[in-house]
Design a protein around this motif. Sequence first.
Motif, PDB file in Angstrom:
ATOM      1  N   ARG A  23      -5.046 -32.005 -35.752  1.00 35.14           N
ATOM      2  CA  ARG A  23      -5.287 -33.156 -36.594  1.00 35.14           C
ATOM      3  C   ARG A  23      -3.781 -33.879 -36.403  1.00 35.14           C
ATOM      4  O   ARG A  23      -3.495 -35.440 -36.892  1.00 35.14           O
ATOM      5  N   LEU A  24      -2.449 -33.820 -35.420  1.00 38.34           N
ATOM      6  CA  LEU A  24      -1.305 -34.113 -35.233  1.00 38.34           C
ATOM      7  C   LEU A  24      -0.875 -35.152 -34.130  1.00 38.34           C
ATOM      8  O   LEU A  24      -0.631 -35.579 -33.647  1.00 38.34           O
ATOM      9  N   GLU A  25      -2.637 -34.424 -33.181  1.00 41.99           N
ATOM     10  CA  GLU A  25      -2.159 -34.970 -31.604  1.00 41.99           C
ATOM     11  C   GLU A  25      -1.475 -36.140 -31.301  1.00 41.99           C
ATOM     12  O   GLU A  25      -1.235 -36.752 -30.794  1.00 41.99           O
ATOM     13  N   TYR A  26      -2.139 -37.075 -33.132  1.00 43.19           N
ATOM     14  CA  TYR A  26      -2.252 -38.610 -32.547  1.00 43.19           C
ATOM     15  C   TYR A  26      -0.241 -38.628 -32.310  1.00 43.19           C
ATOM     16  O   TYR A  26      -0.197 -39.963 -32.296  1.00 43.19           O
ATOM     17  N   ARG A  27       0.393 -38.164 -32.789  1.00 43.77           N
ATOM     18  CA  ARG A  27       1.884 -38.157 -33.066  1.00 43.77           C
ATOM     19  C   ARG A  27       2.569 -38.514 -31.777  1.00 43.77           C
ATOM     20  O   ARG A  27       3.625 -38.296 -31.516  1.00 43.77           O
TER      21      ARG A  27
END
Length: 608
Positions: A23-27
Amino acid sequence: MCGIVGYVGKNDCSEVLVSALSRLEYRGYDSAGIAVFENGNINVIKAEGRLKNLENKMENENFPKGSAGIGHTRWATHGKPSDINSHPHIGGEYVTLVHNGIIENYRELKEKLEAQGREFYSETDTEVVAKLLDFNYEGDPIKAIEKTLAEVTGSFALGILFKDIPNVIYAVRRGSPLIVGVKDEEGFIASDVPAIIKYTKDYYLLEHDEIAKIAEGSITFTDLKGNPIDKELKTADWDMDAAEKGGYEHYMLKEINEQPDAVRKTVAPRVFHGMPSLEECSITLENLKDIKQVFIVACGTAMHAGMVGKYAIEKLARVPVNVDIASEFRYRSPLVGEGDLVIIISQSGETADSLEALRVSKALGAKVMGVVNAKGSSIARESDMLVYTHAGPEIAVASTKAYMVQIAVMYMLSFELAFAKGRIDEGECKRLTAELMAMPERIAEIIKSTDEISHEAAKCLIDAESLLYIGRGFDYALSMEGSLKLKEISYIHSECYAAGELKHGTISLITDGMPVIAVATQSDLFDKTISNIKEVKARGAKVLLICGDGFEVGEDVADMVIRVPMYEEMLMPMAAIVPLQLVAYYSSVLRGNDVDKPRNLAKSVTVE
Ligand code: AGP
């Protein structure tokens, strides 16, 4: 940008950690890893590349499920993306940790620890803080954290496991964000709400220098002295989309707010004993000394960053700088050759014209320095020297944080070049570098202090058909970017002119009520800019003035004034760009436009 997660609870810890990391891949990230407790041991696994690589490795190695642990996605700043440089890092017998942010004085601390006999296996600043914490640990985590934080400078968040305190996570932050999530007996840590929103919407916001201790069924907070702190439980009311925007309505606003951190990450790792040092980018005083002239070639916002670079380099280093639009440069038989430095600035590293300009320059014998945000992109790969900007992924089409870090790099380069050429002495170089290092906190303040008034200013602009931006010197370079920002997302026509050039034609456009945005932050040019403002005001213009707070502005000069604190004048573009970005942002919002995806524009322009 790096992301931290942690989990304590009854569920399969490894699975929760990997799911939270996804869920933090977008960073944006280039490697990932986790560490979990099992039977009193801490097992660590890490892999370069996508999370899938980590998952495959976990499966192949039959990695334990674990009962509590921490995880991390890394966006490389200190040292290349690799398994070894990935987090978690092991500090010694007791400490394993993950880290987001920058340890500014890591080189000094590393020297100290090496003198004490500690050996290092990675190139990271994280390993330094892990080793330091382990070195300071004598059985009391709070005392060790306090001692360690007294020694480190920078902005960071840490998730820590102590081997002799199984199934407990300690977390602390200074600057970089960290939240502590809770659901019944389970506890979480994360850099951002999206990581844990699948599991819980209830969380605590860890504040500066607060320590959290997360154990199954208990979460406690203390200050660095161990005094308990009562914290308010918050509940996220975001859906996933809003969560990924960090609660901001648009990516652009989120990215404006990420600017302090982006500058910190770009500058701090390249300052050593107070001096700028781009040596890790293969840029040494030796090779800067012989540069005869500089060409800065780029497109759009990146080209505007180059304009600021031109003013800075010429002023300090006294080396001639040409700024070129890449699509013009590549076809105009540029007079570039050996002994010249060509700087290609690009956020995406894939802009077709900029990439071609790079190839043309190399073919003509010039040395090319890429200033690039996207890791491993074409411009990054083909440059002779490479300075990565560490803005993290920029999703809004309108560039904000990438511009900010591009100008930060331009300043660093101008300081180093001026020093290499003997134009400034070490004392002055250190003074300017310290000023640059202080900008992140200042930018954060300016974002807060100019938000509301920029919103008000936007309300006065949104019905305009056309407007002008004016400024002189650095303020002219900056206004070019302000004008582009406004037109690309608000769709209001705007032009930027050097204030002194107005009388040579453009002033005939001024009609009653036409907005003019003037920027005045340079004391040597202030009076001249004010005269130019008076000229447009006399012809009916409605003037919004953005100026340094130390200047006296007569009542009749402007219809609205946005003041920004005055710092080292050269660096004022980093301050004054903030209200310009906010005015553009609110104009777009008020006109009901798609702020993050303006019509007809693409984030990465890979065709001519
Ligand atoms: C600005 O907001 C735009 N996104 C655009 O001007 C951009 O800066 C330009 O296309 C260059 O892109 P690059 O930095 O990826 O090379």
